[in-house]
Design a protein around this motif. Sequence first.
Motif, PDB file in Angstrom:
ATOM      1  N   VAL A 218       0.842  -1.202   0.000  1.00 18.87           N
ATOM      2  CA  VAL A 218       0.000   0.000   0.000  1.00 18.87           C
ATOM      3  C   VAL A 218       0.875   1.249   0.000  1.00 18.87           C
ATOM      4  CG1 VAL A 218      -1.633   1.316   1.376  1.00 18.87           C
ATOM      5  CG2 VAL A 218      -1.979  -1.133   1.045  1.00 18.87           C
ATOM      6  N   ARG A 219       1.939   1.209   0.786  1.00 26.10           N
ATOM      7  CA  ARG A 219       2.839   2.374   0.806  1.00 26.10           C
ATOM      8  C   ARG A 219       3.502   2.572  -0.548  1.00 26.10           C
ATOM      9  NH1 ARG A 219       8.330   2.716   1.688  1.00 26.10           N
ATOM     10  NH2 ARG A 219       9.082   4.771   2.391  1.00 26.10           N
ATOM     11  N   ALA A 220       3.907   1.484  -1.191  1.00 21.46           N
ATOM     12  CA  ALA A 220       4.515   1.605  -2.512  1.00 21.46           C
ATOM     13  C   ALA A 220       3.539   2.222  -3.508  1.00 21.46           C
ATOM     14  CB  ALA A 220       4.984   0.237  -2.995  1.00 21.46           C
ATOM     15  N   LEU A 221       2.282   1.800  -3.476  1.00 23.07           N
ATOM     16  CA  LEU A 221       1.287   2.387  -4.372  1.00 23.07           C
ATOM     17  C   LEU A 221       1.070   3.872  -4.062  1.00 23.07           C
ATOM     18  CD1 LEU A 221      -1.338  -0.514  -4.447  1.00 23.07           C
ATOM     19  CD2 LEU A 221       0.218   0.163  -6.285  1.00 23.07           C
ATOM     20  N   ARG A 222       1.094   4.198  -2.778  1.00 28.15           N
ATOM     21  CA  ARG A 222       0.935   5.611  -2.417  1.00 28.15           C
ATOM     22  C   ARG A 222       2.082   6.452  -2.945  1.00 28.15           C
ATOM     23  NH1 ARG A 222       2.892   8.261   2.127  1.00 28.15           N
ATOM     24  NH2 ARG A 222       3.275   6.303   3.222  1.00 28.15           N
ATOM     25  N   ASN A 223       3.313   5.977  -2.811  1.00 24.24           N
ATOM     26  CA  ASN A 223       4.455   6.743  -3.293  1.00 24.24           C
ATOM     27  C   ASN A 223       4.490   6.820  -4.814  1.00 24.24           C
ATOM     28  OD1 ASN A 223       5.240   7.185  -0.687  1.00 24.24           O
ATOM     29  ND2 ASN A 223       6.864   5.651  -0.671  1.00 24.24           N
ATOM     30  N   LEU A 224       3.917   5.820  -5.470  1.00 29.79           N
ATOM     31  CA  LEU A 224       3.878   5.845  -6.934  1.00 29.79           C
ATOM     32  C   LEU A 224       2.855   6.838  -7.470  1.00 29.79           C
ATOM     33  CD1 LEU A 224       4.202   2.036  -7.740  1.00 29.79           C
ATOM     34  CD2 LEU A 224       5.875   3.817  -8.248  1.00 29.79           C
ATOM     35  N   ALA A 225       1.964   7.350  -6.622  1.00 30.07           N
ATOM     36  CA  ALA A 225       0.942   8.321  -7.044  1.00 30.07           C
ATOM     37  C   ALA A 225       1.452   9.735  -6.826  1.00 30.07           C
ATOM     38  CB  ALA A 225      -0.348   8.080  -6.273  1.00 30.07           C
ATOM     39  N   ASP A 226       2.572  10.066  -7.452  1.00 23.29           N
ATOM     40  CA  ASP A 226       3.214  11.356  -7.185  1.00 23.29           C
ATOM     41  C   ASP A 226       2.844  12.433  -8.184  1.00 23.29           C
ATOM     42  OD1 ASP A 226       4.532  10.146  -9.305  1.00 23.29           O
ATOM     43  OD2 ASP A 226       6.430  11.156  -8.860  1.00 23.29           O
ATOM     44  N   SER A 227       2.055  12.126  -9.204  1.00 20.74           N
ATOM     45  CA  SER A 227       1.694  13.114 -10.215  1.00 20.74           C
ATOM     46  C   SER A 227       0.330  12.746 -10.784  1.00 20.74           C
ATOM     47  CB  SER A 227       2.744  13.159 -11.334  1.00 20.74           C
ATOM     48  OG  SER A 227       2.739  11.947 -12.061  1.00 20.74           O
ATOM     49  N   PRO A 228      -0.361  13.703 -11.410  1.00 28.00           N
ATOM     50  CA  PRO A 228      -1.665  13.370 -11.999  1.00 28.00           C
ATOM     51  C   PRO A 228      -1.597  12.244 -13.017  1.00 28.00           C
ATOM     52  CG  PRO A 228      -1.385  15.751 -11.871  1.00 28.00           C
ATOM     53  CD  PRO A 228      -0.072  15.138 -11.491  1.00 28.00           C
ATOM     54  N   GLN A 229      -0.538  12.228 -13.810  1.00 31.18           N
ATOM     55  CA  GLN A 229      -0.424  11.156 -14.798  1.00 31.18           C
ATOM     56  C   GLN A 229      -0.251   9.800 -14.128  1.00 31.18           C
ATOM     57  OE1 GLN A 229       1.398  13.909 -14.705  1.00 31.18           O
ATOM     58  NE2 GLN A 229       0.675  15.099 -16.478  1.00 31.18           N
ATOM     59  N   HIS A 230       0.561   9.749 -13.100  1.00 29.11           N
ATOM     60  CA  HIS A 230       0.780   8.480 -12.411  1.00 29.11           C
ATOM     61  C   HIS A 230      -0.460   8.059 -11.631  1.00 29.11           C
ATOM     62  CE1 HIS A 230       5.443   9.065 -12.511  1.00 29.11           C
ATOM     63  NE2 HIS A 230       4.950   8.636 -13.665  1.00 29.11           N
ATOM     64  N   ARG A 231      -1.178   9.016 -11.049  1.00 26.69           N
ATOM     65  CA  ARG A 231      -2.423   8.650 -10.353  1.00 26.69           C
ATOM     66  C   ARG A 231      -3.443   8.074 -11.325  1.00 26.69           C
ATOM     67  NH1 ARG A 231      -1.013  13.260  -7.136  1.00 26.69           N
ATOM     68  NH2 ARG A 231      -2.114  14.716  -8.508  1.00 26.69           N
ATOM     69  N   LEU A 232      -3.541   8.682 -12.497  1.00 24.75           N
ATOM     70  CA  LEU A 232      -4.473   8.154 -13.494  1.00 24.75           C
ATOM     71  C   LEU A 232      -4.038   6.764 -13.948  1.00 24.75           C
ATOM     72  CD1 LEU A 232      -6.903   8.595 -15.307  1.00 24.75           C
ATOM     73  CD2 LEU A 232      -5.387   9.708 -16.965  1.00 24.75           C
ATOM     74  N   ALA A 233      -2.725   6.557 -14.133  1.00 25.72           N
ATOM     75  CA  ALA A 233      -2.242   5.245 -14.549  1.00 25.72           C
ATOM     76  C   ALA A 233      -2.539   4.191 -13.477  1.00 25.72           C
ATOM     77  CB  ALA A 233      -0.743   5.317 -14.828  1.00 25.72           C
ATOM     78  N   LEU A 234      -2.364   4.531 -12.226  1.00 26.11           N
ATOM     79  CA  LEU A 234      -2.670   3.594 -11.149  1.00 26.11           C
ATOM     80  C   LEU A 234      -4.151   3.228 -11.141  1.00 26.11           C
ATOM     81  CD1 LEU A 234      -0.510   5.173  -8.324  1.00 26.11           C
ATOM     82  CD2 LEU A 234      -0.252   2.848  -9.188  1.00 26.11           C
ATOM     83  N   ALA A 258      -2.613   3.127   6.677  1.00 29.52           N
ATOM     84  CA  ALA A 258      -1.905   3.050   5.399  1.00 29.52           C
ATOM     85  C   ALA A 258      -2.873   3.128   4.225  1.00 29.52           C
ATOM     86  CB  ALA A 258      -1.098   1.756   5.338  1.00 29.52           C
ATOM     87  N   LEU A 259      -4.032   2.500   4.349  1.00 31.03           N
ATOM     88  CA  LEU A 259      -5.001   2.502   3.259  1.00 31.03           C
ATOM     89  C   LEU A 259      -5.571   3.902   3.017  1.00 31.03           C
ATOM     90  CD1 LEU A 259      -6.847  -0.843   4.022  1.00 31.03           C
ATOM     91  CD2 LEU A 259      -5.489  -0.337   1.993  1.00 31.03           C
ATOM     92  N   VAL A 260      -5.949   4.598   4.090  1.00 32.94           N
ATOM     93  CA  VAL A 260      -6.544   5.922   3.877  1.00 32.94           C
ATOM     94  C   VAL A 260      -5.500   6.911   3.360  1.00 32.94           C
ATOM     95  CG1 VAL A 260      -8.367   5.551   5.568  1.00 32.94           C
ATOM     96  CG2 VAL A 260      -6.212   6.556   6.306  1.00 32.94           C
ATOM     97  N   ARG A 261      -4.252   6.759   3.777  1.00 37.57           N
ATOM     98  CA  ARG A 261      -3.215   7.638   3.242  1.00 37.57           C
ATOM     99  C   ARG A 261      -3.000   7.377   1.759  1.00 37.57           C
ATOM    100  NH1 ARG A 261       2.126   7.513   6.686  1.00 37.57           N
ATOM    101  NH2 ARG A 261       2.614   9.189   5.209  1.00 37.57           N
TER     102      ARG A 261
END
Length: 940
Positions: A218-234, A258-261
Amino acid sequence: MAAAKSTPTDSLSFCLAQLTAAAGEGLGGRKDTATSETPLGRALLALRTRHVKAAGGIERFRARGGLRPLLALLRRAAAAGPAPSQAGAGSAPSSVESAASSGPAPSPGSAPSAASPATPSPPARLRKTLDLALSILANCCTEGACRAEVRRLGGILPLVTILQCVKTDSIQNRTARALGNLAMEPESCGDIHCAGAVPLLVESLTACQDSQCRQSVVRALRNLADSPQHRLALAQQGAVRPLAELLAAAPDPALTLALVRALLELSRGCSRACAEQLSLGGGLGPLVGLASHPKRAVREATILILANLCAQGLVRPALGNAGGVEVLLGELRRRRGLNGASPASQQPLVRAVCLLCREAINRARLRDAGGLELLMGLLRDPRASAWHPRVVAALVGFLYDTGALGRLQALGLVPLLAGQLCGEAGDEEEEGREAASWDFPEERTPERAEAGSFRSLQSWLISEGYAAGPGDISPDWSPECCPPPPEPADLTSPTSLRTPRALRPPGRSPTASAAEEPWGREGPALLLLSRFSQAPDPSGALVTGPALCGLLAYVTGAPGPPSPRALRILARLTCNPACLEAFVRSYGAALLRAWLVLGVAPDDWPALRTRQARRSQHQHRELGEMLLQNLTVQAESPFGVGALTHLLLSGSPEDRVACALTLPFICRKPSLWRRLLLDQGGLRLLLSALTRPAPHPLFLFFAADSLSCLQGLVSPTGSPAILPAIPLDLDPPSPCLYEPLLGPAPMPAPDLHFLLDSGLRLPAQRAASATASPFFRALLAGSFAEAQMDLVPLRGLSPSAAWPILHHLHGCRGCGAALGPVPPPGQPLLGSEAEEALEAAGRFLLPGLEEELEEAVGRIHLGPQGGPESVGEVFRLGRPRLAAHCARWTLGPGQCPRKRALALVGLVEAAGEEAGPLTEALLAVVMGVESGGKGPSLDC
């Protein structure tokens, strides 16, 4: 006590040597029979437990080149695994075992043979080696320099391969932790996305059962959401739904946090895919429940997630059903109640609450939960001015909710809307199409093929006036992007056809006009005001000072052409008989005339405000005359006559004064205004109110304009008492009869001298002086001692004041001597030699001289060089004829409205508490029955 025995693993060099050797030989290595462990295992364990965890240990490990062999070891492990297409759940241990038996080193047979039952199996030992190596790498990646070097050495792809091949929870945990640490660098984050790690992390999240492993993923997915493009890709790769499903399963507190973050990061700028997955995963209800979590971090993150989700219209109804409306309202109310709460903490909640107003079901919940009061509080708060346009646009959703509109009107929405018309635009960002109301879901037509439902919607839109033709509508049409339908004309009013050209262009149908009507920043406020104006009696809300000022300020001050809707609102109000009394009580008719016809706004009085030249003053004048004509029709109707008569005779003192002031503007029938203003005392009532406290900031301006209009009604051709201007420099002077007595050889010789207090002796003729005045006849030819004296004293006279008296005694009329004691404009008259001369003329019984002196004062101070400030100075002399001159100057035809009003202000100040002389002077001028001598020149 003996020191502890040192071991080879205490040396970082030894550990690095073992790591380098293992990277070249393979993952297995030879076992040390004394310790049942391989040297590599002992080295890795020492690196993880002692060297890397020591202060500065990570930096020393990187500086000594430890990352290269560590990554080489992991790369060999990744290369030894099966192809991605053959990997499956539970296949990792066998693949690692086969890799160990075959050996990645060039020389075959490097892997050990089967061990005895007493020793761990090779797969277990290899998993332990991999576990330790990944743990060391994850610890090293907590520092930025190590993250940069791992990326430079190409360490991301082996980690992704291990994540794909080895499905052991501990390996997945440490791999995800390493990837999460690497994702803290934007460049590494992009490489991780490109390596295809997201689907593997999602798969690991659903497959593993260990809470620690899930937290790392979950933390890895959160850190991977660092930009609008990456959030959309996730979101598009399905990363949100597993998180929502885990949250719905009520995990332990650490995993919940961890989930809510993670969901908070993924929902920033919430995409459609994110909202759909979160809803399908059953996360809305648990999120609403977590909004009351005892832990502050969980509670605040959940609130922001709910606020972010409101950006997607498709999820807002479900969010409202789950109780999100009440949660967001309660949190916004709590934050606004906190002292010192920053506006930034309220901004996402304000945006969310406004977006919730786009669906009918949520509007009902918001209204029942006290949301209207909260939105009104935002509109009243000057600190929230940046959000005002958004709040007003949200209130448009209640346009046809009669109960909500009544409540908003009672809370004072109308004056706030009027103030918004000319306010500054907010800094709020524009909402996308996906935030449109879900009451009108977007109809998706593949390849723009028009389905039957779209064709029926298209025909309805054309019939209702939303569009002029089929070409104006696309299959992606939304009501959010379309102006509202045209408002019906008020057919009950006899002036419904009196609309300005800007409102209804000739030759165009109402439908075409509505399609072209601009929808600017002020559009929502005007739409709500228009809705209020369509009530049977909108006077209580719209025919008030603040509301009218806001509308008129917008009409006259808009940077471009004003919206026709604002003109229709004003026309509708003036055509409504129920609004007539409100226009009278609030001085609305006088305000319309002053602002639109005369061009004087409240900000322009009494000092003129600096502004750019108005380019459309002619149009404003036409609009004002049209609106006043509408009021005239209402006032002269039987209903209007009864209403005005009741106000003037039975209303409160304030209403009676307002009615008397307004009548000259809206009554043109002589029988009506004569009966109300003259026969029933309306005019005297208005004049007597001039010296009392003003009931309106522009009362004296309105009163001056009203008296001038009434004078025009009484004497349509102009007042006969006002004489044409005679400039002083063209006025031919009469011959002076006193001047021959002043020369060195006077003819005839003087037989008398007057002695002044200053010692000055003025020659005179006894016979001429005795003939000019009864006072001097008794003094010089009677039984007084002065009759026998050649030097007669005149007490209390200065030379300048005595000069016109001597001229007048010897027959001078109009020789200019009366102008001598009069000071120039701008200097006070009280205490001047002019006042002394006037007083002396009255004392010496010289009425002709009094009239001549008053005319001189009028010509100088009320002539071409005089101004409105001189009117009060002249009136202060207390002379009835001068008071009449002041009234004529003030109410004269063709006088500038501003100067007229300023002159009336000066008259009121000069009159003070003695209102009688001023009232009589103004009454005489208005009625055209003034008496007195010849008036002065009144041009200004």
